[in-house]
Design an enzyme around this catalytic site. Structure first.
Site, PDB file in Angstrom:
ATOM      1  N   LYS A  47       0.860  -1.175   0.000  1.00  0.00           N
ATOM      2  CA  LYS A  47       0.000   0.000   0.000  1.00  0.00           C
ATOM      3  C   LYS A  47       0.900   1.229   0.000  1.00  0.00           C
ATOM      4  CE  LYS A  47      -4.330  -1.243   2.236  1.00  0.00           C
ATOM      5  NZ  LYS A  47      -5.448  -0.723   1.446  1.00  0.00           N
ATOM      6  N   SER A  48       0.364   2.354  -0.443  1.00  0.00           N
ATOM      7  CA  SER A  48       1.173   3.567  -0.453  1.00  0.00           C
ATOM      8  C   SER A  48       1.411   4.046   0.974  1.00  0.00           C
ATOM      9  CB  SER A  48       0.475   4.659  -1.254  1.00  0.00           C
ATOM     10  OG  SER A  48       0.394   4.271  -2.609  1.00  0.00           O
ATOM     11  N   ASN A  71     -13.003   3.155  -5.787  1.00  0.00           N
ATOM     12  CA  ASN A  71     -12.584   3.224  -4.394  1.00  0.00           C
ATOM     13  C   ASN A  71     -12.046   4.599  -4.055  1.00  0.00           C
ATOM     14  OD1 ASN A  71      -9.520   3.283  -3.426  1.00  0.00           O
ATOM     15  ND2 ASN A  71      -9.588   2.400  -5.495  1.00  0.00           N
ATOM     16  N   ALA A  72     -12.290   4.977  -2.808  1.00  0.00           N
ATOM     17  CA  ALA A  72     -11.670   6.172  -2.233  1.00  0.00           C
ATOM     18  C   ALA A  72     -11.311   5.818  -0.812  1.00  0.00           C
ATOM     19  CB  ALA A  72     -12.623   7.362  -2.286  1.00  0.00           C
ATOM     20  N   GLY A  74      -8.494   6.800   0.687  1.00  0.00           N
ATOM     21  CA  GLY A  74      -7.891   7.960   1.344  1.00  0.00           C
ATOM     22  C   GLY A  74      -6.499   7.679   1.887  1.00  0.00           C
ATOM     23  N   CYS A 131      -2.602   9.078  -7.134  1.00  0.00           N
ATOM     24  CA  CYS A 131      -3.789   8.742  -6.345  1.00  0.00           C
ATOM     25  C   CYS A 131      -4.849   9.790  -6.659  1.00  0.00           C
ATOM     26  CB  CYS A 131      -3.474   8.735  -4.867  1.00  0.00           C
ATOM     27  SG  CYS A 131      -4.919   8.320  -3.874  1.00  0.00           S
ATOM     28  N   GLY A 218     -10.615  -2.291 -12.362  1.00  0.00           N
ATOM     29  CA  GLY A 218     -11.324  -3.497 -12.783  1.00  0.00           C
ATOM     30  C   GLY A 218     -11.428  -3.601 -14.295  1.00  0.00           C
ATOM     31  N   GLY A 244      -4.334  -2.313 -14.859  1.00  0.00           N
ATOM     32  CA  GLY A 244      -5.685  -1.822 -15.119  1.00  0.00           C
ATOM     33  C   GLY A 244      -6.540  -2.909 -15.741  1.00  0.00           C
ATOM     34  N   GLY A 245      -7.314  -3.582 -14.937  1.00  0.00           N
ATOM     35  CA  GLY A 245      -8.288  -4.541 -15.449  1.00  0.00           C
ATOM     36  C   GLY A 245      -7.736  -5.890 -15.847  1.00  0.00           C
TER      37      GLY A 245
END
Lengths: 305, 272
Positions: A47-48, A71-72, A74, A131, A218, A244-245
């Site tokens: 994770k960042s 997603n958000a 944060g 982000c 997705g 991406g997807g």
């Protein structure tokens, strides 16, 4: 076919196969990385992490969309000083590279966090300059070639590990940002982060996410991400990670053909944590069928005139 | 196990059809939802309280297509939920997670606080299939002992033990207290547990010492509910996707964290 057909040297990292866990997915703990690695990932991205802890946003932080999710979160993270312990522990149990995703609020901030991550044993650093849902970091930087170059330069000067820059799709011309990152010293690029999006509920007439807007990921993202990879590979000789997807081997192959040397997988983990294995196996079968000796033999083939 | 691709489980809104007060701090909320009506005991849903929060809740009942969730007012989100009346709009995702396995023979259910709710759902399904159903239920005080009447309608009185911390009903002790002697005295083919993690940890120690099978439902901070965000990770497992029900072998693998530390909102490990 030789057993190392799938292994790649990516910007100095030795990956047993071209699949990686994308940043943001299950990325807090060494045990999670270990499980993902055992599920077949060739590398994991955390994770960042920033200089200070962040609790992230209230729920809903994730909402399912048509063929994807928004997603958000944060940028919830424990801060680099706590996270270094997790990096050190990860290094004792992982047999694949661990790439630490880093975010910051200034070039100095990025560089300081990246240095701590590298010192703790990170095999590479991926800069989150994209982000899409936290102010003063991520997107603003990812949309400005000047800011991006400044950050990449400072981080590059602070570490002696491979530096990967994860680009935003929320730009008019991604190749401009790719150029800025590469000229400033980026060793590789990840294309791309999530696409800015919103979900609105018809009944309550409200945005669903607590942060209102978030990032789309997705299956629905694949054509956009694929185009981003294709555009960058068309102009620059730089190692690219497609993101991406990607949810099956065919998606992965498409990214390789577009010019990526590896792929990151995130959202597809929700449906199957073993997705890394199944993709790797599918890519291996594809290589055999196409008489290709290794992954790198098919990288960028879609660009043939 | 109902396992839908995430794309087929989008958030949808529904209206509360009934709200029932169970105790001074606990209410049951009822609404209709097609997907959740197929839920199995142990599964959970994500309930959106528009404009406030979205929280994971164990499913307590699905009779006649009406979904029931039992909620204690403990924080902002649950207090707002407690203020909602029938007709209020809520959002639903789910059902998510695995479920309790269906055991035969002699079965023991141990519930602490609102942990009793999913076990009541399970007890209803097991009632006709098991030889004997025993229930041990604990709460802080008499008024917080949930579903006493419903449990009494499923289990024989001699197979029910209730405990309260203040002694206002049943035995004055923690729910774990009478278990040691019960487990020594009687044989059980399966022990189902749902309640605070410290309670789960203590009961797991009792079943491990006696080499008894156990399935425990865990509760952790949860955000995405679909196995992506990592908020509910314990050991190598995701409570939302690999759980929330874990068996003895899995609980053994997570014993360094079970009842000891959990992941907080910022991803750091915080002690219980």
């Amino acid at each position: 076919m030789e057993s190392n057909a799938l292994s790649i040297d990516f910007a100095g990292l030795n990956l047993p196969n071209p699949t990686m866990l994308a940043s943001g997915i299950m990325g807090y703990s060494a045990e999670s990385f270990h499980r993902i690695a055992k599920s077949g990932a060739g590398a994991v991205v955390t994770k960042s992490v920033g200089s200070q802890p962040r609790t992230g946003y209230a729920n809903p932080t994730v909402v399912q969309a048509e063929s994807g999710i928004i997603n958000a979160m944060g940028l919830p993270n424990p801060g680099i000083d706590v996270f270094t312990e997790e990096i050190k522990f990860s290094k004792t149990i992982l047999r694949v590279p661990i790439i630490v995703s880093v975010f910051g609020y200034s070039a100095e901030d990025y560089a300081a966090v990246a240095k701590k991550a590298a010192d703790a044993g990170a095999d590479a650093v991926e800069l989150n300059v994209s982000c899409p849902h936290v102010k003063q970091t991520g997107a603003e930087i990812g949309q400005s070639p000047k800011l991006l170059a400044e950050i990449v330069q400072q981080v590059k000067a602070a570490i002696n590990k491979p530096l990967i820059v994860k680009l935003s799709p929320n730009v008019t011309d991604i190749t401009v940002l790719a150029q800025a990152a590469v000229e400033a010293g980026a060793d590789a690029l990840t294309a791309v982060n999530t696409l800015r999006a919103i979900a609105i509920d018809a009944e309550t007439q409200m945005p669903i996410l607590a942060n209102k807007k978030g990032g789309l990921s997705g299956a629905c993202m694949k054509p956009v991400a694929l185009r981003c990879v294709y555009d960058i590979a068309d102009q620059y000789e730089v190692p690219i990670i497609g993101c991406g997807g990607v949810s099956n081997w065919r998606d992965a192959v498409e990214f390789l053909l577009a010019g990526a040397s590896a792929v990151q997988i995130g959202t597809a983990v929700a449906d199957d944590i073993e997705v890394f294995q199944s993709i790797t196996k599918g890519v291996e079968n594809y290589l055999r069928k196409k008489n290709a000796r290794s992954v790198k033999d098919i990288v960028g083939l879609a660009h043939r005139k | 196990m109902l396992d839908l691709p995430t794309a087929n489980n989008q958030l949808r809104t529904t209206q509360l059809v009934q709200v029932r007060t169970e105790s001074p701090t606990v209410k049951t909320f009822m609404f209709t939802d097609r997907l959740c009506s197929k839920a199995k005991p142990g599964q959970f849903l994500m309930l959106w309280i528009p404009g406030i929060d979205e929280i994971p809740l164990s499913i307590m009942d699905t009779s006649n297509g009406v979904i029931s969730v039992t909620v204690k007012a403990v924080g902002d989100a649950t207090r707002h939920l407690h203020n909602l009346a029938p007709g209020a709009t809520v959002g639903v995702r789910g059902p998510f997670g695995n479920s309790f396995t269906e055991s035969r023979g002699r079965v023991l259910l141990v519930g602490g606080g609102t942990g009793t709710a999913p076990l009541l759902f399970l007890a209803k399904q097991l009632a006709s299939k098991t030889d004997r159903l025993s229930f041990v239920e604990g709460a802080k005080t008499a008024s917080e002992l949930l579903f006493v009447k419903e449990v009494g309608g499923i289990c024989q009185e001699k197979n029910i033990i209730t405990t309260t911390e203040d002694g206002t009903a049943g035995l004055q002790c923690l729910v774990t207290q009478p278990l040691a002697s019960l487990l020594d005295k009687e044989k059980f083919d399966m022990i189902y547990v749902c309640g605070p993690e410290i309670m789960v940890k203590r009961i797991f120690e009792l079943t491990e010492a006696r080499k008894l099978p156990i399935e425990a439902s865990l509760e952790r901070l949860m955000r995405c509910g679909i196995g992506l965000c990592g908020s509910c990770v314990i050991g190598k497992y995701r409570v939302c996707r690999d759980g929330p029900v874990f068996n003895a072998a899995q609980l053994r693998e997570m014993k360094d964290e079970l009842g000891i530390s959990k992941i907080g909102f910022d991803g750091s490990r915080i002690p219980f």
